[in-house]
Design an enzyme around this catalytic site. Structure first.
Site, PDB file in Angstrom:
ATOM      1  N   ASP A  42      -7.298  -9.046  -3.827  1.00 52.69           N
ATOM      2  CA  ASP A  42      -7.233  -7.600  -3.593  1.00 52.69           C
ATOM      3  C   ASP A  42      -7.710  -6.866  -4.838  1.00 52.69           C
ATOM      4  O   ASP A  42      -6.986  -6.761  -5.824  1.00 52.69           O
ATOM      5  CB  ASP A  42      -5.808  -7.165  -3.256  1.00 52.69           C
ATOM      6  CG  ASP A  42      -5.721  -5.666  -3.012  1.00 52.69           C
ATOM      7  OD1 ASP A  42      -6.764  -5.050  -2.735  1.00 52.69           O
ATOM      8  OD2 ASP A  42      -4.604  -5.111  -3.085  1.00 52.69           O
TER       9      ASP A  42
ATOM     10  N   HIS B 117      -6.256  -7.265   0.671  1.00 51.80           N
ATOM     11  CA  HIS B 117      -5.358  -6.121   0.502  1.00 51.80           C
ATOM     12  C   HIS B 117      -4.307  -6.103   1.606  1.00 51.80           C
ATOM     13  O   HIS B 117      -3.123  -5.897   1.341  1.00 51.80           O
ATOM     14  CB  HIS B 117      -6.172  -4.822   0.508  1.00 51.80           C
ATOM     15  CG  HIS B 117      -5.336  -3.604   0.280  1.00 51.80           C
ATOM     16  ND1 HIS B 117      -4.675  -3.375  -0.904  1.00 51.80           N
ATOM     17  CD2 HIS B 117      -5.039  -2.554   1.085  1.00 51.80           C
ATOM     18  CE1 HIS B 117      -4.002  -2.231  -0.835  1.00 51.80           C
ATOM     19  NE2 HIS B 117      -4.202  -1.721   0.372  1.00 51.80           N
TER      20      HIS B 117
ATOM     21  N   ASP C 134       0.854  -1.193   0.000  1.00 55.02           N
ATOM     22  CA  ASP C 134       0.000   0.000   0.000  1.00 55.02           C
ATOM     23  C   ASP C 134       0.896   1.252   0.000  1.00 55.02           C
ATOM     24  O   ASP C 134       1.863   1.311  -0.756  1.00 55.02           O
ATOM     25  CB  ASP C 134      -0.950  -0.078   1.203  1.00 55.02           C
ATOM     26  CG  ASP C 134      -2.081   0.946   1.152  1.00 55.02           C
ATOM     27  OD1 ASP C 134      -3.129   0.635   0.545  1.00 55.02           O
ATOM     28  OD2 ASP C 134      -1.924   2.048   1.704  1.00 55.02           O
TER      29      ASP C 134
END
Length: 303
Positions: A250, A280, A124
């Site tokens: 994800d 995710h 991320d």
């Protein structure tokens, strides 16, 4: 710059998070404001670091199950909290948070701690910032392990991200623990959800978390497109080992491993993998798989 600091009492008795705090003070260049960045670490102090970088809206709690296995394998595991998250300081105004400031803050932290020989694991925003660090200080990084992230250059993003962007800006109260739970395949326990909420005692402490989605440079008009393109130029010459380990469930980053494998020379011929039954926040779904992957990849690419 007004700074908020979550009281230490908010972090008492968190499930699985019994780490001594480490703090590094840096100075924001634009405002001359001191900022305190927190990290946890475990393992030999003289070992090469494995830098574990979290994203949005998590914090170093995400890596609690990585620390002991990496340390037992002889590595120095280090997991910082980005500014605005975890035990690190939180600027109070959304305008205080920009992509370039985040990169500058973590660059200063990296230099203050004089880390080198780094194995980066990033996911991320840990990738959006961590890959910029690798491009700025390539000599300090020994290898990269990249999961569910990327380095956008204004060419759009997934429908999953667009839905997340809309939700993040419109939801009246930003439910951090619920968001993390929604990004995992397994159901987090109530105490785990509470641990993700712990750094944010009220909405005023969530300005960084609110702002992050708007900073992802998904259009040509976004700030940091030029800087990310420049970073890609460096990474396109990065020949040290690079491994991708994106997850299969994800919707935000699906397929994001492809440009990494195609563009970074060090990714050629590596055992890239898709983590099965991973959302995710794959660190919550597959911590044992990921820590073993890190240990094996370091062992296979030493020297």
């Amino acid at each position: 710059m007004k700074i908020l600091r979550t009281p230490d009492t908010a972090f008492s008795n968190l499930e699985g998070y019994e780490f001594a705090p480490h703090y590094t003070e840096i100075t924001d260049a634009a405002s001359a404001t001191p900022l305190r960045i927190h990290h946890i670490e475990q393992g030999p102090a003289d070992a090469a670091p494995v830098l574990l970088m979290h994203g949005e809206p998590s914090w170093s709690y995400l890596y609690r199950k990585f620390m002991a296995p990496l340390a037992a394998a002889g590595h120095r595991a280090i997991a910082p909290d980005l500014i605005g998250f975890g035990k690190s300081d939180k600027p109070a105004a959304r305008a205080d948070y920009t992509y370039e400031r985040h990169v500058a803050w973590m660059s200063d932290w990296l230099l203050a701690n004089d880390l080198s020989g780094i194995t980066l694991f990033c996911q991320d925003w840990g990738g959006l910032i961590g890959l910029r660090l690798a491009a700025t200080f390539p000599e300090r990084f020994a290898r990269l392990v990249i999961a569910n992230t990327g380095l956008p250059i204004g060419t759009g993003f997934s429908e999953g991200f667009n839905a997340w962007l809309k939700f993040s800006q419109e939801v009246p109260q930003f439910p951090v623990g619920v968001i993390v739970n929604g990004g995992t395949v397994r159901d987090l326990s109530p105490s785990e959800i509470a641990a993700y909420d712990a750094p944010f005692p009220d909405e005023s402490s969530k300005e960084g978390a609110r702002q992050f989605p708007t900073l992802v440079p998904i259009t040509p008009e976004h700030a940091s497109v030029a800087e990310n393109k420049a970073a890609w130029e460096v990474l396109s010459r990065f020949e040290k080992p690079v491994l991708t380990c994106f997850s299969d469930k994800d919707p935000v980053t699906s397929g994001g491993e492809k440009p990494i494998i195609e563009r970074i020379p060090g990714a050629k011929g590596q055992p890239h993998t898709i983590i099965q039954n991973g959302g995710h926040f794959l660190q919550e779904d597959a911590p044992e798989t990921l820590t073993q992957l890190l240990i094996d990849f370091i062992a296979a690419t030493k020297g």
